[in-house]
Motif scaffolding. Sequence first.
Motif, short mmCIF file in Angstrom:
data_model
loop_
_atom_site.label_atom_id
_atom_site.label_comp_id
_atom_site.label_asym_id
_atom_site.label_seq_id
_atom_site.Cartn_x
_atom_site.Cartn_y
_atom_site.Cartn_z
N THR A 11 64.94 -24.98 9.76
CA THR A 11 66.25 -25.02 10.41
C THR A 11 66.65 -26.45 10.76
O THR A 11 67.81 -26.84 10.63
CB THR A 11 66.23 -24.16 11.68
OG1 THR A 11 65.85 -22.82 11.35
CG2 THR A 11 67.61 -24.14 12.33
N ILE A 28 67.66 -26.44 4.92
CA ILE A 28 69.01 -25.89 4.80
C ILE A 28 68.96 -24.40 5.11
O ILE A 28 68.11 -23.67 4.58
CB ILE A 28 69.59 -26.14 3.39
CG1 ILE A 28 71.01 -25.62 3.31
CG2 ILE A 28 68.71 -25.55 2.30
CD1 ILE A 28 71.72 -26.06 2.06
N ASP A 76 74.91 -17.12 4.16
CA ASP A 76 74.86 -18.12 5.24
C ASP A 76 74.34 -19.46 4.73
O ASP A 76 74.86 -20.52 5.10
CB ASP A 76 73.95 -17.62 6.38
CG ASP A 76 74.58 -16.46 7.14
OD1 ASP A 76 75.81 -16.31 7.05
OD2 ASP A 76 73.84 -15.72 7.81
N THR A 77 73.31 -19.42 3.87
CA THR A 77 72.77 -20.66 3.32
C THR A 77 73.80 -21.35 2.42
O THR A 77 73.93 -22.57 2.43
CB THR A 77 71.48 -20.37 2.52
OG1 THR A 77 70.56 -19.67 3.37
CG2 THR A 77 70.83 -21.65 2.06
N GLN A 105 76.32 -23.19 4.56
CA GLN A 105 75.82 -24.44 5.12
C GLN A 105 75.74 -25.52 4.04
O GLN A 105 76.08 -26.68 4.30
CB GLN A 105 74.43 -24.23 5.74
CG GLN A 105 73.88 -25.47 6.43
CD GLN A 105 72.64 -25.17 7.24
OE1 GLN A 105 72.41 -24.04 7.64
NE2 GLN A 105 71.83 -26.18 7.49
N SER A 123 79.23 -26.75 3.40
CA SER A 123 79.73 -27.63 4.46
C SER A 123 79.17 -29.03 4.32
O SER A 123 79.87 -30.02 4.58
CB SER A 123 79.36 -27.06 5.83
OG SER A 123 77.95 -27.08 6.03
#
Length: 420
Positions: free
Chosen positions: A168, A172, A401-402, A405, A408
């Motif tokens: 975390t 990633i 979710d990964t 991220q 982003s």
Amino acid sequence: MGNLFANIFANKELKDRIVYTFMMFIVFRLGVHIPVPGVDASVIENIFQSGNLFGFLDLFSGGALSKFSIFAMSITPFINAQIIMQMLVAVIPSLEELRKDGQEGFKKIQKMTRYFTIFLAFVQAFGISYGLRANGALVDNSWFFLFFVCVVLTAGTCLLMWIGEKITEHGIGNGISLIIFCGIVARFPEALQTIVQYLEVGTITPLQALLFAAIALAMIVVVIEVNEGQRRIPVQYAKRVIGRKMYGGHSTFLPLKVNQAGVIPIIFASSILMLPVTLAQFVHVGWVQALAKFFGWGTWANTCLYAILIVIFTYFYTAITVNVTELADNMKKYGGFIPGIRPGEPTMRYVDKVLTRITLTGSVFLAFIAILPNFIGSITNIQGVYFGGTALLIIVGVALDTMRQAQSLMVTRNYQGFIK
């Protein structure tokens, strides 16, 4: 696709995080194959063939529990500790104040969660070790050796907890979720091999294998759609003048997810229903054996009660995680209101009504996904290949979710992301 990988490796931070995550995955998979010394593997194999709670937990450990390795308990105690701490924060005022204390309060809650994880891990390790001892799986039946096995299993869980937090921080995605994701995905080659063996011996036809693949693909699409589904309640913020500046005056929305509880209700319901079957392995009493047979996996009683428990736990966990009263108070505090609804208690009742309705949809969806594997096995005649429910929700949720991220991180570099 070429531009995708080019963008990934052009971003040094993203590349380093991906490499770090895969290095931690390698450490995890190596630990799966390091067995706890002094355990008879043949006895453990017979226990897991009965389809009890150990077999369910083995899904999340990536096969570590069936091998009884140092990571046999996986990260399950830490997840249980987090869930229990979430419940305690909702009902204990001192913990609630600590949660509102910003970063310092968060660190204190995390520290308490880690200590609670060690306690739960040792209790779970003792239960597993004592059960294996009763079945003659330990080469040494002394209490000292039993304590040694408990310490090894607890240390393995603590190491996985550390790996998850490091992923975390330096990798990633969410490290704890990715460890479970890695464990589930690691079982895919074994599942494919099982299907190929069925085809070779003629147990199933190619048409049944294609039907299984089509159902699996349809389930993935449906899970993605529901997992991303939201009910967006419009929120208007009134204009406020503070000093010489004007604030507010804009419109936004309050997103309420259809599947607010995630995979937690399925885990709770599965654990409760598999408990009688697990107890029957160690308690050879007539009524316990009859109860285990009545609630055996695939029976009508198990399937119906499974769906009912999932619906109940979905409402229960949603009520804990979504504080409607606090949400309405914060909205009123900052000058926000829902068009046509008065601030304060009317807003709270309206949001609670909407949340109750969409939670019903989410709970029915979870129940359907959870019991679908029972019917897939009957339709396609493919047994021993677990696909659905918990595993599917975790894989889809963690992957999305990964991906967010990673995107982003790409956007912060060139404002493009993965898709132009």
